[in-house]
Design a protein around this motif. Structure first.
Motif, mmCIF file in Angstrom:
data_model
loop_
_atom_site.group_PDB
_atom_site.id
_atom_site.type_symbol
_atom_site.label_atom_id
_atom_site.label_comp_id
_atom_site.label_asym_id
_atom_site.label_seq_id
_atom_site.Cartn_x
_atom_site.Cartn_y
_atom_site.Cartn_z
ATOM 1 N N ALA A 150 -2.744 3.788 -6.482
ATOM 2 C CA ALA A 150 -2.309 2.735 -5.545
ATOM 3 C C ALA A 150 -3.051 1.431 -5.815
ATOM 4 C CB ALA A 150 -2.562 3.199 -4.105
ATOM 5 N N LEU A 151 -4.348 1.542 -6.182
ATOM 6 C CA LEU A 151 -5.121 0.334 -6.478
ATOM 7 C C LEU A 151 -4.586 -0.365 -7.732
ATOM 8 C CD1 LEU A 151 -7.560 -1.505 -5.966
ATOM 9 C CD2 LEU A 151 -8.949 0.092 -7.318
ATOM 10 N N VAL A 152 -4.294 0.416 -8.769
ATOM 11 C CA VAL A 152 -3.750 -0.170 -10.000
ATOM 12 C C VAL A 152 -2.413 -0.835 -9.729
ATOM 13 C CG1 VAL A 152 -2.851 0.384 -12.298
ATOM 14 C CG2 VAL A 152 -4.981 1.419 -11.516
ATOM 15 N N TRP A 153 -1.556 -0.165 -8.946
ATOM 16 C CA TRP A 153 -0.247 -0.745 -8.600
ATOM 17 C C TRP A 153 -0.433 -2.059 -7.841
ATOM 18 C CZ3 TRP A 153 4.738 0.702 -9.782
ATOM 19 C CH2 TRP A 153 5.749 0.051 -9.071
ATOM 20 N N THR A 154 -1.380 -2.070 -6.887
ATOM 21 C CA THR A 154 -1.628 -3.281 -6.093
ATOM 22 C C THR A 154 -2.107 -4.433 -6.984
ATOM 23 O OG1 THR A 154 -2.188 -1.932 -4.171
ATOM 24 C CG2 THR A 154 -2.934 -4.216 -4.152
ATOM 25 N N LEU A 155 -2.995 -4.121 -7.943
ATOM 26 C CA LEU A 155 -3.489 -5.163 -8.848
ATOM 27 C C LEU A 155 -2.376 -5.713 -9.731
ATOM 28 C CD1 LEU A 155 -6.914 -3.583 -9.925
ATOM 29 C CD2 LEU A 155 -6.514 -5.459 -8.309
ATOM 30 N N VAL A 156 -1.477 -4.825 -10.183
ATOM 31 C CA VAL A 156 -0.340 -5.283 -11.003
ATOM 32 C C VAL A 156 0.562 -6.206 -10.193
ATOM 33 C CG1 VAL A 156 1.751 -4.521 -12.199
ATOM 34 C CG2 VAL A 156 -0.395 -3.285 -12.531
ATOM 35 N N SER B 123 4.998 -4.186 -3.030
ATOM 36 C CA SER B 123 3.612 -3.777 -2.787
ATOM 37 C C SER B 123 3.576 -2.412 -2.103
ATOM 38 C CB SER B 123 2.911 -4.815 -1.924
ATOM 39 O OG SER B 123 3.520 -4.877 -0.644
ATOM 40 N N VAL B 124 2.372 -1.830 -2.075
ATOM 41 C CA VAL B 124 2.208 -0.520 -1.432
ATOM 42 C C VAL B 124 2.601 -0.579 0.050
ATOM 43 C CG1 VAL B 124 0.526 1.248 -0.806
ATOM 44 C CG2 VAL B 124 0.462 0.222 -3.085
ATOM 45 N N PRO B 125 2.157 -1.607 0.831
ATOM 46 C CA PRO B 125 2.605 -1.667 2.235
ATOM 47 C C PRO B 125 4.126 -1.779 2.375
ATOM 48 C CG PRO B 125 0.688 -3.066 1.900
ATOM 49 C CD PRO B 125 1.117 -2.621 0.552
ATOM 50 N N GLU B 126 4.787 -2.501 1.461
ATOM 51 C CA GLU B 126 6.257 -2.609 1.530
ATOM 52 C C GLU B 126 6.920 -1.259 1.258
ATOM 53 O OE1 GLU B 126 6.815 -7.295 0.161
ATOM 54 O OE2 GLU B 126 6.728 -5.691 -1.348
ATOM 55 N N ILE B 127 6.365 -0.499 0.314
ATOM 56 C CA ILE B 127 6.917 0.841 0.037
ATOM 57 C C ILE B 127 6.703 1.748 1.253
ATOM 58 C CG2 ILE B 127 6.683 2.883 -1.426
ATOM 59 C CD1 ILE B 127 5.796 1.001 -3.691
ATOM 60 N N ALA B 128 5.521 1.651 1.842
ATOM 61 C CA ALA B 128 5.246 2.473 3.030
ATOM 62 C C ALA B 128 6.170 2.085 4.185
ATOM 63 C CB ALA B 128 3.782 2.306 3.443
ATOM 64 N N TRP B 129 6.443 0.792 4.346
ATOM 65 C CA TRP B 129 7.332 0.350 5.424
ATOM 66 C C TRP B 129 8.768 0.835 5.190
ATOM 67 C CZ3 TRP B 129 6.953 -1.041 10.192
ATOM 68 C CH2 TRP B 129 8.044 -1.637 10.824
ATOM 69 N N ALA B 130 9.186 0.869 3.921
ATOM 70 C CA ALA B 130 10.520 1.405 3.615
ATOM 71 C C ALA B 130 10.609 2.872 4.027
ATOM 72 C CB ALA B 130 10.813 1.250 2.123
ATOM 73 N N GLY B 131 9.530 3.619 3.781
ATOM 74 C CA GLY B 131 9.514 5.013 4.216
ATOM 75 C C GLY B 131 9.541 5.138 5.721
ATOM 76 N N HIS B 132 8.808 4.258 6.397
ATOM 77 C CA HIS B 132 8.818 4.275 7.869
ATOM 78 C C HIS B 132 10.230 3.987 8.400
ATOM 79 C CE1 HIS B 132 7.626 3.528 12.012
ATOM 80 N NE2 HIS B 132 8.247 2.344 11.948
ATOM 81 N N THR B 133 10.929 3.074 7.751
ATOM 82 C CA THR B 133 12.291 2.743 8.192
ATOM 83 C C THR B 133 13.226 3.943 8.017
ATOM 84 O OG1 THR B 133 11.910 0.445 7.524
ATOM 85 C CG2 THR B 133 14.199 1.130 7.869
ATOM 86 N N LEU B 134 13.103 4.611 6.869
ATOM 87 C CA LEU B 134 13.939 5.804 6.648
ATOM 88 C C LEU B 134 13.637 6.879 7.687
ATOM 89 C CD1 LEU B 134 13.820 6.136 2.745
ATOM 90 C CD2 LEU B 134 15.826 5.598 4.141
ATOM 91 N N TRP B 135 12.353 7.035 8.010
ATOM 92 C CA TRP B 135 11.959 8.028 9.007
ATOM 93 C C TRP B 135 12.477 7.647 10.392
ATOM 94 C CZ3 TRP B 135 9.585 12.718 9.207
ATOM 95 C CH2 TRP B 135 9.124 13.134 10.450
ATOM 96 N N ALA B 136 12.317 6.367 10.746
ATOM 97 C CA ALA B 136 12.746 5.917 12.078
ATOM 98 C C ALA B 136 14.263 6.010 12.236
ATOM 99 C CB ALA B 136 12.278 4.476 12.309
ATOM 100 N N GLN C 183 17.246 -1.969 -3.710
ATOM 101 C CA GLN C 183 16.155 -1.725 -2.753
ATOM 102 C C GLN C 183 15.059 -0.929 -3.466
ATOM 103 O OE1 GLN C 183 18.694 0.317 0.079
ATOM 104 N NE2 GLN C 183 18.646 -1.448 1.465
ATOM 105 N N ALA C 184 14.257 -1.643 -4.253
ATOM 106 C CA ALA C 184 13.239 -0.964 -5.059
ATOM 107 C C ALA C 184 12.201 -0.260 -4.188
ATOM 108 C CB ALA C 184 12.559 -1.975 -5.978
ATOM 109 N N ASP C 185 11.843 -0.858 -3.037
ATOM 110 C CA ASP C 185 10.842 -0.216 -2.171
ATOM 111 C C ASP C 185 11.328 1.138 -1.666
ATOM 112 O OD1 ASP C 185 12.854 -1.377 -0.735
ATOM 113 O OD2 ASP C 185 11.545 -2.311 0.765
ATOM 114 N N ARG C 186 12.601 1.192 -1.239
ATOM 115 C CA ARG C 186 13.158 2.458 -0.767
ATOM 116 C C ARG C 186 13.296 3.453 -1.914
ATOM 117 N NH1 ARG C 186 18.092 2.849 3.502
ATOM 118 N NH2 ARG C 186 16.520 1.692 4.676
ATOM 119 N N LEU C 187 13.699 2.972 -3.096
ATOM 120 C CA LEU C 187 13.877 3.860 -4.256
ATOM 121 C C LEU C 187 12.543 4.497 -4.664
ATOM 122 C CD1 LEU C 187 16.053 2.964 -7.342
ATOM 123 C CD2 LEU C 187 13.900 4.169 -7.611
ATOM 124 N N ILE C 188 11.490 3.663 -4.728
ATOM 125 C CA ILE C 188 10.176 4.204 -5.123
ATOM 126 C C ILE C 188 9.667 5.198 -4.085
ATOM 127 C CG2 ILE C 188 7.765 3.567 -5.533
ATOM 128 C CD1 ILE C 188 8.818 0.920 -6.684
#
Length: 285
Positions: A50-56, A69-82, A248-253
């Motif tokens: 996650a750190l390497v991804w964030t630096l990239v 970013s990692v928070p955007e990917i996490a938010w996409a997961g939260h949206t799918l869950w909600a 939707q790259a965040d949702r795909l990842i």
């Protein structure tokens, strides 16, 4: 018969050795230390990734819509869950993968029993399976759709065929390479054909069969993405395909991460369930 010899040796050693000490909270803690270390290293590895991804992403050299970013990917997961989509997608993919895995695994082990232990299977069936094995399963998707349409049957066929090949190859290798000395010893001790199969051949081939099952399980999760891209409205493969269509790259990842986690948990479950069958092989090494 080999198992009996090992069992007798183990019983003699147990009889000669002093009784084991009573289980205490210290001994229980000691058994958990290796698992806690593995879990700790896993967490560290994921944190570093996650750190390497964030630096990239922070370099700004890549467009954010393709490298979220990692928070955007996490938010996409939260949206799918909600939205209630994530649970249904995981359940649908697990059901399809499990059905295809069980079908392919049972067929693969049964075919290996025939090709490794019968003359007719070795001469007639094995050449046909060797010709089918190199054919990529993804290439059979159009044929499966032609035969069974876009319903569940074509998806089950694709996953089952993908599981069948590695399970058959590994199981056949294990069953066909039982040491001749073991078989001769079993015959000398009066063991029949079925007794030799159950007490010598199958225990000896168990590590190879388990390896085939683990590879087959991984293949099931590879093919579930391909199978769910057409003719379905639920599943991680369907959600990945929809995310790709709408960029939707965040949702795909996030869906790919979930697929990896589910696959790793299934591999861990198979490894734990089959551990007693291969314990003797680990002790020998």
């Amino acid at each position: 018969m080999t198992t009996s010899v090992r069992s007798t040796t183990s019983e003699n050693r147990l009889a000669a050795s002093p009784p084991p000490p009573p289980t205490t909270w210290r001994s229980r803690l000691g058994t958990w230390v290796p698992h806690s270390r593995t879990l700790g290293w896993t967490v560290v590895g994921l944190a570093l990734a996650a750190l390497v991804w964030t630096l990239v992403v922070a370099t700004g050299r890549f467009p954010r819509e393709l490298f979220p970013s990692v928070p955007e990917i996490a938010w996409a997961g939260h949206t799918l869950w909600a939205d209630g989509l994530l649970t249904g997608d995981v359940a649908a993919s697990l059901q399809r993968a499990a059905t295809g895995f069980v079908t392919g695994a049972v067929a693969g082990i049964a075919a290996a029993m025939i090709t490794a232990n019968t003359t007719a299977g070795r001469n007639l069936l094995q050449p046909v399976l060797r010709l089918l094995a190199p054919i990529p399963t993804i290439g059979l998707v159009p044929l499966a759709i032609l035969w069974f349409g876009l319903g569940e049957s074509s998806k089950m066929l694709v996953i089952a065929l993908g599981v069948f090949v590695p399970v058959w190859i590994n199981s056949h290798a294990g069953l066909a390479t039982t040491p001749v000395d073991y078989l001769k010893a079993a015959r000398c001790l009066g063991a029949g054909r079925m007794q030799t199969l159950a007490r010598v051949v199958l225990p000896e081939a168990a590590p190879d069969i388990v390896s085939g099952l683990r590879v087959g399980a991984a293949m099931a999760f590879v093919l579930i993405v391909v199978a769910e891209m057409t003719g379905t409205t639920a599943g991680l493969g369907y959600r990945i395909y929809q995310a790709q269509l709408f960029s939707q790259a965040d949702r795909l990842i996030f869906c790919l991460i979930v697929l990896g986690v589910v696959g790793a948990l299934c591999d861990l479950a198979i490894s734990s369930a089959t551990s007693p069958l291969t314990r003797w092989a680990r002790e020998e090494h």
